[in-house]
Enzyme design. Sequence first.
Site, short mmCIF file in Angstrom:
data_model
loop_
_atom_site.label_atom_id
_atom_site.label_comp_id
_atom_site.label_asym_id
_atom_site.label_seq_id
_atom_site.Cartn_x
_atom_site.Cartn_y
_atom_site.Cartn_z
N ALA A 249 -27.01 67.55 59.86
CA ALA A 249 -28.40 68.51 60.25
C ALA A 249 -29.01 67.80 61.48
O ALA A 249 -29.86 68.45 62.01
CB ALA A 249 -29.45 68.08 58.89
N ALA A 250 -29.07 66.30 61.65
CA ALA A 250 -29.70 65.73 62.75
C ALA A 250 -29.40 66.42 64.13
O ALA A 250 -28.20 66.92 64.43
CB ALA A 250 -29.54 64.17 62.75
N GLY A 252 -32.35 67.95 63.84
CA GLY A 252 -33.11 68.85 62.93
C GLY A 252 -33.73 70.30 63.44
O GLY A 252 -34.60 70.76 62.75
N GLY A 253 -33.40 70.65 64.49
CA GLY A 253 -33.72 71.70 64.86
C GLY A 253 -33.39 72.86 64.13
O GLY A 253 -34.10 73.96 63.55
N ASP A 269 -26.98 64.30 56.69
CA ASP A 269 -26.28 63.66 57.96
C ASP A 269 -25.75 62.26 57.52
O ASP A 269 -26.46 61.77 56.45
CB ASP A 269 -27.43 63.51 59.00
N ASP A 311 -22.95 73.04 61.16
CA ASP A 311 -23.03 72.76 62.50
C ASP A 311 -22.05 71.49 62.74
O ASP A 311 -22.55 70.48 62.79
CB ASP A 311 -24.31 72.56 63.12
N CYS A 364 -20.92 73.94 69.24
CA CYS A 364 -21.41 74.00 70.43
C CYS A 364 -20.05 73.77 71.43
O CYS A 364 -20.25 72.79 72.42
CB CYS A 364 -22.41 73.03 70.92
#
Length: 434
Positions: A249-250, A252-253, A269, A311, A364
Amino acid sequence: MAKSKKPEPAGLALRLAAAQRLRAVLNGDNFIPLGASDVADSRDRALANRLITTALRRQGQLNFIIHALLDKGMPSKSGSFEAVLRLSLAQLVFLPDLGAHSALFLAVEAVKRDAKARHLSGLMNAVLRTAQANSAKFSMLEDDLLIPDTFGDTWLKAYGEDAIDAFTEALLAGAPLDITLKQNDADLIEALGASPVISDTVRVDTRDRPVEALPGFADGNWWVQDAASAIPARLLNLPAGSRVLDLCAAPGGKTAQLIKAGYTVTALDNDAKRIERLSENLARLNYSADIVTADAGTYAPAGLFDGVLLDAPCSATGTFRRHPEVIWHRSVADVEGRVRLQRSLLINALRCLKPEGVLIYCVCSLEPAEGEKQVQWALDTLPGLDLLPISKDEMAGLEQAVLPSGLVRTHPGMRPNNLDGGMDGFFVARFRRR
């Protein structure tokens, strides 16, 4: 009577700071711009960061120039020599507005301050004078050199020649500042000088102050998040109150987006420092989540979740606009290692999901091996997992990113809402557990 100490030449301190930071990046660190604690004067700091980023964005062309200038290659055990050389070549060839004299003079002075490089001051002077004499020729080098062969052939096959041309333009231009708003506030958007991108993302093209000094930051009215990075969390489409797990998660967006959507969020995380940063970011936004420090590959929750957002750690090649070094740091073996890790995380993400629950997988990365090929592996391997296609209606303003298969693929050559500035390369897939 003691002699007074001779003052340092103007500009030397910032040259040394820039060389130190660039040297760290060349040795494998991620690029972090110099801050006020590194160079106090804001104008000097801006200049130092401009030199570093130019050297990084032009790394492929600088590799070619250095190969042409150094017959015997880069000297071994030469301290800061390479970093100073790259900064100075970047100035001579690609930043002519800064003048040639300071590039030569400060380069020689900088290596003289390094015990491991000072014996190369004569070589530095000779090489840079040759570069100065050939600067017009070197400034016309092909942009094809900007992307390493490690990724260039794969990207050409996956995205086409026009996209690759756009990639090089995006690499040289860098990334604008994209932010996600807590709520649509026309006055705040105007105060930021921002333009709407897609959904609740707006873009600040120019700014004259640090992010922390922009309107609304201290009040927790928005957070920094690239337009592409903001896509995955919007695609869960679960009822308010649903329990959602944000894996990896970090900073945190995406966690903030999930909270904003009305979900009950568990943010996980495995890095304590990254968790601390996530907690600080949520506190500024006055958001709260159940924060867990654990391994996303082995985490076993007490109860299953309605939704999981993964993610996954990846090669991060899609972030080259702000991290140009990444495409030079990564290898084929690195990508293969990330693929194996992603598969283990997908397996555990499915374990955490209720029947009929929704799983978002995103990276990404521009690598098909970490995107489209991972989806095929998951569908072939993980029992009870079905693809839940994403429709163009869910991607208003960026319909071009939706593939016929119902997957989402963005890249730096895309123009969300027809705005300049591009976006990160991102891949998103949505699944449902039977």
